[in-house]
Design an enzyme around this catalytic site. Structure first.
Site, PDB file in Angstrom:
ATOM      1  N   PRO A  63       0.764  -1.172  -0.025  1.00 26.22           N
ATOM      2  CA  PRO A  63      -0.007  -0.046  -0.008  1.00 26.22           C
ATOM      3  C   PRO A  63       0.834   1.407  -0.013  1.00 26.22           C
ATOM      4  O   PRO A  63       1.758   1.289   0.826  1.00 26.22           O
ATOM      5  CB  PRO A  63      -0.608  -0.165   1.230  1.00 26.22           C
ATOM      6  CG  PRO A  63      -0.205  -0.992   2.323  1.00 26.22           C
ATOM      7  CD  PRO A  63       0.710  -2.040   1.154  1.00 26.22           C
ATOM      8  N   LEU A  64       0.688   2.238  -0.871  1.00 27.76           N
ATOM      9  CA  LEU A  64       1.455   3.551  -1.002  1.00 27.76           C
ATOM     10  C   LEU A  64       0.491   4.610  -1.113  1.00 27.76           C
ATOM     11  O   LEU A  64      -0.179   4.650  -2.004  1.00 27.76           O
ATOM     12  CB  LEU A  64       2.222   3.251  -2.296  1.00 27.76           C
ATOM     13  CG  LEU A  64       3.333   2.218  -2.469  1.00 27.76           C
ATOM     14  CD1 LEU A  64       3.753   1.821  -3.883  1.00 27.76           C
ATOM     15  CD2 LEU A  64       4.447   2.778  -1.524  1.00 27.76           C
ATOM     16  N   THR A  65       0.557   5.573  -0.118  1.00 25.71           N
ATOM     17  CA  THR A  65      -0.120   6.750  -0.258  1.00 25.71           C
ATOM     18  C   THR A  65       0.367   7.651  -1.198  1.00 25.71           C
ATOM     19  O   THR A  65       1.621   8.064  -1.321  1.00 25.71           O
ATOM     20  CB  THR A  65      -0.032   7.322   1.206  1.00 25.71           C
ATOM     21  OG1 THR A  65      -0.880   6.480   2.001  1.00 25.71           O
ATOM     22  CG2 THR A  65      -0.655   8.971   1.118  1.00 25.71           C
ATOM     23  N   ALA A 110      -3.914   3.416   1.124  1.00 26.94           N
ATOM     24  CA  ALA A 110      -4.781   3.352   2.287  1.00 26.94           C
ATOM     25  C   ALA A 110      -5.811   4.465   2.049  1.00 26.94           C
ATOM     26  O   ALA A 110      -5.599   5.348   1.571  1.00 26.94           O
ATOM     27  CB  ALA A 110      -3.863   4.019   3.566  1.00 26.94           C
ATOM     28  N   GLN A 150      -6.737  -1.379   1.115  1.00 23.45           N
ATOM     29  CA  GLN A 150      -6.554  -0.958   2.505  1.00 23.45           C
ATOM     30  C   GLN A 150      -7.518  -0.050   3.235  1.00 23.45           C
ATOM     31  O   GLN A 150      -7.649   1.209   2.689  1.00 23.45           O
ATOM     32  CB  GLN A 150      -5.063  -0.507   2.541  1.00 23.45           C
ATOM     33  CG  GLN A 150      -4.542  -0.754   4.077  1.00 23.45           C
ATOM     34  CD  GLN A 150      -3.176  -0.048   4.158  1.00 23.45           C
ATOM     35  OE1 GLN A 150      -2.967   1.063   4.098  1.00 23.45           O
ATOM     36  NE2 GLN A 150      -2.416  -0.631   4.978  1.00 23.45           N
ATOM     37  N   HIS A 189      -6.008  -1.659   8.012  1.00 20.93           N
ATOM     38  CA  HIS A 189      -4.850  -0.920   8.196  1.00 20.93           C
ATOM     39  C   HIS A 189      -4.864  -0.640   9.643  1.00 20.93           C
ATOM     40  O   HIS A 189      -5.287   0.181  10.354  1.00 20.93           O
ATOM     41  CB  HIS A 189      -4.671   0.367   7.523  1.00 20.93           C
ATOM     42  CG  HIS A 189      -3.479   1.178   7.595  1.00 20.93           C
ATOM     43  ND1 HIS A 189      -2.380   0.630   8.583  1.00 20.93           N
ATOM     44  CD2 HIS A 189      -3.057   2.216   6.889  1.00 20.93           C
ATOM     45  CE1 HIS A 189      -1.460   1.541   8.220  1.00 20.93           C
ATOM     46  NE2 HIS A 189      -1.682   2.382   7.116  1.00 20.93           N
ATOM     47  N   ALA A 239      -1.577  -0.482  11.329  1.00 24.14           N
ATOM     48  CA  ALA A 239      -0.440  -0.117  11.433  1.00 24.14           C
ATOM     49  C   ALA A 239      -0.016   1.558  11.386  1.00 24.14           C
ATOM     50  O   ALA A 239      -0.734   2.204  11.445  1.00 24.14           O
ATOM     51  CB  ALA A 239       0.519  -0.841  10.108  1.00 24.14           C
ATOM     52  N   ASN A 240       1.341   1.688  11.464  1.00 22.35           N
ATOM     53  CA  ASN A 240       2.130   2.979  11.168  1.00 22.35           C
ATOM     54  C   ASN A 240       1.393   4.230  11.960  1.00 22.35           C
ATOM     55  O   ASN A 240       1.490   5.296  11.372  1.00 22.35           O
ATOM     56  CB  ASN A 240       1.938   3.282   9.786  1.00 22.35           C
ATOM     57  CG  ASN A 240       2.694   2.612   9.138  1.00 22.35           C
ATOM     58  OD1 ASN A 240       3.323   1.420   9.451  1.00 22.35           O
ATOM     59  ND2 ASN A 240       2.378   2.178   7.592  1.00 22.35           N
ATOM     60  N   TYR A 254      -1.784   4.951  13.032  1.00 23.18           N
ATOM     61  CA  TYR A 254      -3.166   5.605  12.473  1.00 23.18           C
ATOM     62  C   TYR A 254      -4.140   4.881  13.609  1.00 23.18           C
ATOM     63  O   TYR A 254      -3.708   4.049  14.715  1.00 23.18           O
ATOM     64  CB  TYR A 254      -3.508   5.132  11.206  1.00 23.18           C
ATOM     65  CG  TYR A 254      -2.476   5.887  10.437  1.00 23.18           C
ATOM     66  CD1 TYR A 254      -2.596   7.093  10.157  1.00 23.18           C
ATOM     67  CD2 TYR A 254      -1.603   5.178   9.436  1.00 23.18           C
ATOM     68  CE1 TYR A 254      -1.687   7.971   9.552  1.00 23.18           C
ATOM     69  CE2 TYR A 254      -0.708   6.064   8.829  1.00 23.18           C
ATOM     70  CZ  TYR A 254      -0.761   7.251   8.728  1.00 23.18           C
ATOM     71  OH  TYR A 254       0.383   7.928   7.929  1.00 23.18           O
ATOM     72  N   ARG A 300      -2.854  -5.699   8.529  1.00 23.72           N
ATOM     73  CA  ARG A 300      -1.379  -5.097   8.486  1.00 23.72           C
ATOM     74  C   ARG A 300      -1.016  -4.438   9.878  1.00 23.72           C
ATOM     75  O   ARG A 300      -1.835  -3.607  10.475  1.00 23.72           O
ATOM     76  CB  ARG A 300      -1.280  -3.897   7.471  1.00 23.72           C
ATOM     77  CG  ARG A 300       0.186  -3.852   7.248  1.00 23.72           C
ATOM     78  CD  ARG A 300       0.399  -2.543   6.282  1.00 23.72           C
ATOM     79  NE  ARG A 300       1.663  -2.762   5.499  1.00 23.72           N
ATOM     80  CZ  ARG A 300       2.427  -1.469   4.899  1.00 23.72           C
ATOM     81  NH1 ARG A 300       2.052  -0.566   5.059  1.00 23.72           N
ATOM     82  NH2 ARG A 300       3.598  -2.052   4.331  1.00 23.72           N
ATOM     83  N   ASN A 343       4.971   8.931  13.199  1.00 19.83           N
ATOM     84  CA  ASN A 343       3.742   9.252  13.715  1.00 19.83           C
ATOM     85  C   ASN A 343       3.905   9.326  15.250  1.00 19.83           C
ATOM     86  O   ASN A 343       2.694   9.177  16.082  1.00 19.83           O
ATOM     87  CB  ASN A 343       2.367   8.679  13.257  1.00 19.83           C
ATOM     88  CG  ASN A 343       2.013   9.001  11.875  1.00 19.83           C
ATOM     89  OD1 ASN A 343       2.384  10.089  11.439  1.00 19.83           O
ATOM     90  ND2 ASN A 343       1.367   7.942  11.217  1.00 19.83           N
ATOM     91  N   GLY A 357       7.358  -1.861  -1.505  1.00 23.26           N
ATOM     92  CA  GLY A 357       7.013  -0.565  -1.648  1.00 23.26           C
ATOM     93  C   GLY A 357       7.435   0.437  -2.582  1.00 23.26           C
ATOM     94  O   GLY A 357       6.957   0.447  -3.744  1.00 23.26           O
TER      95      GLY A 357
END
Ligand code: 8OZ
Length: 358
Positions: free
Chosen positions: A24-26, A57, A99, A174, A176-177, A179, A226, A234, A315
């Site tokens: 997944p790539l924003t 995402a 995602q 999602h 992860a990361n 959020y 994920r 973040n 990615g």
């Protein structure tokens, strides 16, 4: 013959022609109203030789947005826009999951109709939000009341229904990361004293409710999750990541998911990731495991051959190499990705990376 990146793979109900996954790539290039537009169709269609595409995402509701120009998956117009993408990918024999995303505190009032971002606890992230008028300080989020959580679970269910209507092969939750769901999992952002805070079981409760509801709606064999146990991006941290995420992997076993996807380190800056034993973590999960982060062809093949991973998500290589599968197959050189065009902008740095021989 030993398994490698080019071996087919069954992830739940989804059959992959190879084990090379587009992560997944924003990219911040959706049209008005969060509707995917023509260049987004071209971008995904160009990458269809991947065994599986995981979309960027995608917010599940208006409050789930946290950056400019994101596509959504909650209006009929968005569903129609995504349908053009899934049709294009399927016409070329590809597979694609979406995602599902809620950013929680990683937002700004200007991105959510003037509202205050929501989070498990009222803890302001360090650093700044990307908004339509440049970088702005994050604000202190509002702690969600327990009574609001069923509504958020319903937003995931609605988004999963929209994803099926849009023709996706499945969804990835999602978590992860840094959020919303990750904010509940890790104790740097979750200081709740109700049944959604404190113990591992409590902090994982919202994730399990979301996954349970999505699984009940579209099936476990079309649902992935994920996680990013040690990504500090973040402003994230946890006091016991190994034990927490092994608990989460164990708890997810009850669903029989299509796959678990792990970001095996830190991404997008935000400091050094703390040490973590991904081999031990992986052994806790009983289903298919998708590994991500800084893999190349050799390390990807090794991870599959030695049984660590079932497939590998790439990615940055997928930003610059629409034909990554063919390049890996031929051991051809890879195009370098231009970071200045990662987030937002035009077709430049999006759909103009050359294919081999072009
Ligand atoms: C980079 C920039 C904005 C969002 C993630 C969705 O890390 C993201 C993201 C990454 O999961």
């Amino acid at each position: 013959m030993a398994l490698d990146l080019f071996s087919p793979l069954q992830l739940g109900a989804i059959n992959l022609k190879n084990r090379i996954v587009m992560a997944p790539l924003t990219r911040n290039r959706a049209g008005e109203g969060g509707v995917p537009q023509a260049m987004n169709v071209t971008y995904y269609e160009q990458r269809t030789s991947a065994g599986l595409i995981i979309t960027e995402a995608t917010p599940i509701s208006p409050m789930a947005h946290g950056y400019p120009a994101l596509p959504g998956i909650y209006t009929p117009e968005q569903v129609a826009g995504w349908k053009k993408i899934t049709d294009a990918v399927h016409a070329k024999g590809g597979r694609i999951v979406i995602q599902l995303w809620h950013v929680g505190r990683i937002s700004h009032p200007s991105l959510i109709g003037g509202q205050t971002p929501v989070a498990p606890s009222a803890i302001k992230p360090a650093e700044q939000a990307f908004t339509y008028s440049g970088l702005q300080d994050y604000v202190t989020p509002r702690a969600l009341d327990k009574s609001e959580l069923p509504g958020i679970v319903n937003d995931y269910v609605h988004a999963a229904q929209c994803a099926m209507a849009a023709g996706f092969d499945g969804v990835e939750v999602h978590s992860a990361n840094g959020y919303l769901l990750d904010q509940f999992l890790r104790d740097g952002t979750n200081q709740r004293t109700d049944e959604y805070g404190g113990s591992f079981e409590n902090r994982a409760r919202l994730l399990m409710q979301v996954v349970g509801a999505v699984v009940d709606t579209i099936g476990a064999d079309r649902t992935g999750v994920r996680l990013s146990p040690v990504n500090p991006f973040n402003d994230m941290r946890d006091s016991q990541p190994q034990a927490l995420f092994e608990y989460v992997a164990d708890a997810l076993n009850r669903f029989g998911l299509a796959y678990l996807h792990a970001v095996e380190g830190g991404i997008h800056g935000g400091g050094e990731a703390v040490p973590f034993d991904f081999a031990a973590f992986r052994k806790h999960f009983k289903g298919a495991y998708m590994a991500n982060l800084s893999y190349d062809k050799a390390r990807g093949n090794a991870a599959i051959t030695n049984g660590h991973a079932d497939c590998i998500a790439y990615g940055v290589p997928y930003i610059a190499n629409p034909d990554l599968v063919e390049r890996f197959k031929l051991d051809a050189p890879l195009n370098a990705a231009d970071e200045s065009t990662f987030y937002g902008g035009t077709e430049k740095g999006y759909i103009d990376y050359p294919f081999l021989g072009k």
